[in-house]
Design an enzyme around this catalytic site. Structure first.
Site, PDB file in Angstrom:
ATOM      1  N   TRP A   1      47.885 106.364  44.032  1.00  0.00           N
ATOM      2  CA  TRP A   1      47.412 105.095  44.605  1.00  0.00           C
ATOM      3  C   TRP A   1      48.288 104.706  45.799  1.00  0.00           C
ATOM      4  O   TRP A   1      47.809 104.167  46.798  1.00  0.00           O
ATOM      5  CB  TRP A   1      47.479 103.995  43.533  1.00  0.00           C
ATOM      6  CG  TRP A   1      47.036 102.636  44.022  1.00  0.00           C
ATOM      7  CD1 TRP A   1      45.775 102.129  43.974  1.00  0.00           C
ATOM      8  CD2 TRP A   1      47.845 101.625  44.632  1.00  0.00           C
ATOM      9  NE1 TRP A   1      45.742 100.869  44.514  1.00  0.00           N
ATOM     10  CE2 TRP A   1      47.011 100.527  44.938  1.00  0.00           C
ATOM     11  CE3 TRP A   1      49.188 101.538  44.963  1.00  0.00           C
ATOM     12  CZ2 TRP A   1      47.469  99.367  45.535  1.00  0.00           C
ATOM     13  CZ3 TRP A   1      49.664 100.381  45.571  1.00  0.00           C
ATOM     14  CH2 TRP A   1      48.801  99.309  45.850  1.00  0.00           C
ATOM     15  N   HIS A   2      49.589 105.004  45.674  1.00  0.00           N
ATOM     16  CA  HIS A   2      50.515 104.608  46.737  1.00  0.00           C
ATOM     17  C   HIS A   2      50.342 105.431  48.012  1.00  0.00           C
ATOM     18  O   HIS A   2      50.717 104.977  49.090  1.00  0.00           O
ATOM     19  CB  HIS A   2      51.964 104.707  46.258  1.00  0.00           C
ATOM     20  CG  HIS A   2      52.363 103.564  45.392  1.00  0.00           C
ATOM     21  ND1 HIS A   2      52.148 103.547  44.034  1.00  0.00           N
ATOM     22  CD2 HIS A   2      52.952 102.382  45.687  1.00  0.00           C
ATOM     23  CE1 HIS A   2      52.590 102.410  43.527  1.00  0.00           C
ATOM     24  NE2 HIS A   2      53.078 101.675  44.508  1.00  0.00           N
ATOM     25  N   GLY A   3      49.816 106.625  47.888  1.00  0.00           N
ATOM     26  CA  GLY A   3      49.633 107.406  49.105  1.00  0.00           C
ATOM     27  C   GLY A   3      48.953 108.725  48.829  1.00  0.00           C
ATOM     28  O   GLY A   3      49.081 109.292  47.743  1.00  0.00           O
TER      29      GLY A   3
END
Lengths: 478, 482
Positions: B327-329
């Protein structure tokens, strides 16, 4: 809500008062020469236009104020020219600066140096720092307020209006400068606003915007040209949409105010760039539809005229002209103006005020003579024949405590323009040095950029001396 | 339009003034227009995506609600319909998220195994805040599906819920049950609330520009050329990044919460002093709280949570951390970062911080444990910050306690270095007081001279001590990219 609004307003006012107080100390104004010179240029322009109308205005980036000598241009055309250049500037900045100038004076001709028709994007950080400097130097607050939204992204507004905010990092990075600014406040203000005591400005009170220096290309750079090729690839150079837009706006503004717009391209050393024709095509696409005159000294590069001594000793992508280079470019520009704008150029040679303005500069004496009652500058001899060439005048001007300027005007007659190119004028003279008379040999070089159809000009800078008598004069092959 | 920009300052003042001038009835419209203007300031083309997400989740909510209330139909039919509706909403929203955020990553990964399988799309630019608003919109769909909330029938207010500008770009990810009803409430100007909200915003900007952005200069210099740094420098840069990330993200949350508070809306607290955590489990209850709550409610619990065998719980935790990493990258680095933190939670927590006695720890012990956790967390962040796997490994390889490089050659001179650490120390002390239960109310009860000094010094520090870049380079909040 009233209580909050009252307190919020009170805090905001205190904050604004603190910000203004800090700004007015000018402690955050940089002491770099670029910054000083933009202020000096604008101040000189404001001062000059109080009394005089500017006839030829040159605008653009650093290439224009390094590339043209406005005093020589003025004296050679009997007009008043001024350079309002700003380093790394864009056409949008130029447009708004010109708008402000029009409130004070209406030049006959506006010359735009084409390097400011560049690829800088609208309100981008890369171009905005240079625009801050010229914006900061302007004094017409109404124009400044009206132009702010066009020149700067909203986030840059505080930076544009306050150096103390823009350069706040001095607290961490430039404490010495900051302390110096605070300690020497009056001197700093003088330096920033007047460019006082700066070697690049010259010693005359009349400042017309030039900035010159450099000593020509040296062997090491010439070797790099041979080994590595040209450092600047003009095929990569672009013209941004915003610059295209403001070029048209500038043209319209000139037409509305009956100002002749012309373009000038100051050259770099011919080995310094490649694919100029490709960039030239991009410029043509923008300039030709305007139906304006354009002196392109890069395309029409004169290899005999523009030599290594005319350009900075640099391999960096941008290259400026030296003082000698600026004289050479000015000579070309003078010729161009005399051909293309004969009817428009004013002739101020009969104007006493104009003479007062320029009298005393070396450039002045190349076109006019020394006043009879002048005790500082003098004519050494007049109308002497040398090998069937008439030396019309030879004179000496005190230009600074360190140097004197000596010149000789020789009648050209039917001789070809390049006749004197390899010659120097040698004079055996008796001079008084420290109270003692001595015989010395003085040598003046031929300066093709001063010469014209009528005269060959020889000149040179010498150590301060009192010339008692010229004994012998001869032309010498170099 | 960054929160720490002059543009946002003017925008926010105008919106706030209008908000309190117009009647309650039309405030949702003002905020919706403001939110769309705010979002469009990055790129007008982004607006289409948020509108699509809004329409899809809005109508899926309406349709789900109809199924919930349509008692005439058999439950199995209704459930089947509800499944189809929620699946459609998930596919469309996650499809948009996947395409814009993960497609190129997937294409690169697939092509590295089977060359030339998927084309790489150069023009696919990251969409600001897409992960945040997609998760927020999906939480609404799932809450309606689960019957936790009724569908919102006012499309304008629902659109505002998805796009509410204070938390649109980087959270907190709000649940509909918290935020939507607040748009129906009539809010009046409350001096204490507005003052507290404004102070929180100013405090957030101060932390961001004075500390986080200065630290970011050092971190960037080191991480841009990891092979050229070694010894203590990458260790300091990694620790600095842990501080920068926290200050940067928590300051964004402070500004978001403060901005909403002025309007009278209460957003979820996103950070609770994570560097005073007593265990990794505690850390994840204090760090990016709204996202972790989302994963807990919509992923961990549906997977079975800890209701099954312990081995299944371990797998569930690992899945959550891997997906949270992604989700973060869109990079394997983030997946590895997630895996490391799953390891910390499952293994290190048991080894280091096993708490048998559940009595609250003293502040000193919290400080000690928090520091240990921060050190381990920093190590995992190498994968978070490095541009790629090779860079991360290079950084790890170069970590040592030798002092073979000049500390002040990485963008921060000696004065700035000491200054920033000093300010961070002040922020840490403030957090210690907050941990002890002090709040901004303590400031408001302080003598006039103290209060006004704070009101004046914070803005002045923002102006004169902030890091804006000598070339006026734009800075942005780190979490915007997610």
């Amino acid at each position: 809500m009233g209580k909050f609004v009252l307190k919020f307003t009170a805090i905001s006012l205190i904050l604004i008062a603190i910000l203004l107080r800090v700004e007015l100390i000018k402690a955050w104004n940089p002491l770099d020469s670029n910054h000083q010179f933009i202020h000096a240029r604008w101040n000189a322009l404001y001062d000059l236009t109080e009394k005089e109308e500017i006839d030829i205005l040159l605008m653009g980036n650093s290439r224009v104020y390094r590339g043209i000598n406005p005093k020589l241009l003025s004296t050679a055309t009997s007009s008043i020219s001024f350079i309002l250049g700003a380093p790394g500037t864009t056409l949008q900045d130029t447009y708004f600066s010109f708008k402000e100038i029009l409130k004070r004076t209406t030049p006959k001709i506006l010359i735009i140096e084409t390097y400011c028709i560049n690829g800088f994007e609208y309100k981008s950080s890369s171009s905005v720092t240079s625009i801050f400097k010229s914006f900061n130097a302007k004094k017409d607050y109404v124009s400044k307020i009206l132009s702010t939204p066009y020149l700067f992204h909203i986030n840059h507004w505080p930076f544009a209006w306050m150096n103390s905010i823009r350069n706040h990092n001095y607290i961490f990075d430039d404490k010495q400068d900051l302390k110096k600014n605070i300690k020497d406040y009056p001197k700093v203000v003088e330096q920033i606003t007047k460019g006082k005591d700066n070697k690049y400005m010259g010693k005359y009170s009349l400042y017309l915007g030039k900035f010159s220096g450099g000593k020509g290309i040296k062997e090491d750079i010439l070797i790099r040209y041979e080994q590595d090729g040209a450092p600047a690839d003009m095929a990569k150079r672009k013209i941004s949409d915003i610059n295209k837009y403001y070029l048209v706006k500038l043209d319209e503004l000139c037409r509305e105010n009956n100002v002749e717009l012309a373009f000038l391209t100051i050259p770099v050393y011919y080995k310094h760039l490649k694919n100029y024709d490709q960039f030239r095509q991009k410029l043509e696409d923008q300039i030709y539809p305007l139906n304006r005159k354009w002196l392109d000294l890069q395309r029409d590069y004169d290899t005999n005229f523009f030599t290594t001594e005319h350009f900075d000793n640099t391999y960096a992508s941008n290259q400026h002209t030296t003082a000698a280079g600026s004289y050479a470019c000015t000579k070309k520009l003078v010729d161009f103006l005399k051909i293309e704008f004969t009817d428009i150029l004013p002739d101020k040679s009969k104007d006493e005020n104009w003479h007062k303005l320029f009298y005393g500069s070396e450039d002045y004496f190349l076109h006019y003579t020394v006043n009879k009652n002048d005790k500082k500058n003098k004519i050494l001899f007049k109308d002497v024949m040398l090998n069937e060439i008439l030396i019309e005048e030879c004179g000496l001007a005190i230009t600074s405590p360190k140097y004197v300027f000596m010149w000789a005007k020789l009648k050209r007659g039917d001789l070809p323009a390049d006749f004197m190119d390899s010659k120097t004028l040698r004079m055996l003279a008796i001079v008084n040095l420290n109270g003692e008379n001595k015989k010395v040999t003085l040598e003046l070089a031929h300066k093709p950029y001063y010469s014209d159809d009528d005269l060959f000009i020889f000149s040179g800078y010498l150590k301060p001396m009192d010339i008692v008598q010229i004994i012998q004069v001869q032309l010498h092959n170099k | 339009m960054l929160f720490n920009s002059f543009e946002f300052l003017l925008f926010y003042i105008i919106v706030s003034v209008l908000f309190f001038i117009i009647s309650n009835k039309w405030r949702w419209l003002l905020l919706l227009i403001a939110s769309y203007i705010f979002y469009s300031s990055w790129s007008i083309s982004y607006l289409g995506l948020i509108v699509i997400s809004t329409i899809v989740t809005y109508y899926s909510g309406i349709l789900l609600d109809k199924q919930n209330s349509n008692v005439d139909k058999p439950e199995t039919t209704r459930n089947k319909n509800k499944h189809s509706i929620v699946a459609a909403s998930l596919i469309i929203n996650l499809g948009i998220l996947f395409f814009f955020k993960y497609y190129n990553f997937a294409a690169t990964s697939v092509n590295s195994i089977i060359p030339n399988t998927l084309p790489f799309i150069d023009s696919l630019l990251p969409v600001v805040g897409i992960s945040f608003y997609t998760f927020q919109a999906l939480s609404y769909t799932m809450d309606v599906y689960n019957g936790k909330i009724k569908a919102q029938h006012h499309i304008g207010k629902y659109a505002l819920f998805v796009s509410f500008f204070p938390q649109l770009i980087a959270g907190p990810i709000e649940k509909a049950a918290n935020l939507l009803p607040q748009f129906d409430k009539s809010t009046k100007f409350d001096y204490q609330r507005v003052r507290s909200g404004v102070l929180l915003m100013v405090w957030g900007v101060f932390k961001k520009v004075v500390v986080a952005d200065h630290l970011g200069i050092f971190v960037s210099k080191v991480y841009e050329n990891p092979e050229s740094t070694s010894g203590i420098i990458p260790i300091i840069a990694t620790l600095f990044f842990a501080i920068q990330l926290y200050i940067d993200f928590s300051s964004y949350s402070d500004i978001a919460i403060g901005a909403a508070k002025v309007f009278g809306y209460k957003l979820t607290i996103n950070f609770k002093r994570p560097y005073l955590s007593t265990s990794f489990g505690d850390f994840w209850k204090r760090w990016h709280i709204s996202l972790n709550a989302w994963f807990m409610e919509y992923l961990y619990i549906p997977l079975g949570g800890n209701r099954n065998k312990y081995s299944r719980t371990i797998i569930n935790i690992i899945i959550v951390f891997l997906i949270s990493g992604l989700w973060h990258g869109a990079s394997w680095n983030f997946v590895i970062w997630g895996a490391i933190n799953a390891f910390y939670l499952l293994v290190l927590d048991r080894l280091l911080f096993s708490i048998k006695n559940k009595k609250p720890l003293s502040l000193l012990k919290k400080m000690f444990r928090g520091t240990v956790i921060m050190l381990f967390w920093s190590l995992s962040l190498v994968f978070f910050r490095a541009d790629n796997f090779t860079d991360a490994i290079t950084i790890y390889g170069n970590l040592s306690f030798t002092d073979n490089q000049q500390l002040y050659d990485f963008g921060l001179n000696q004065l700035t270095f000491k200054f920033v650490l000093g300010i961070f120390f002040i922020i840490y002390v403030v957090e210690l007081f907050q941990e002890l239960g002090y709040t901004s109310d303590n400031i408001f009860r302080a003598p006039l001279i103290v209060r006004w000094s704070i009101y004046l010094l914070l803005p002045l520090a923002i102006i004169y001590l902030g890091a804006y870049g000598s070339e006026l380079a734009d800075s942005s909040f780190i979490y915007f990219q997610f």
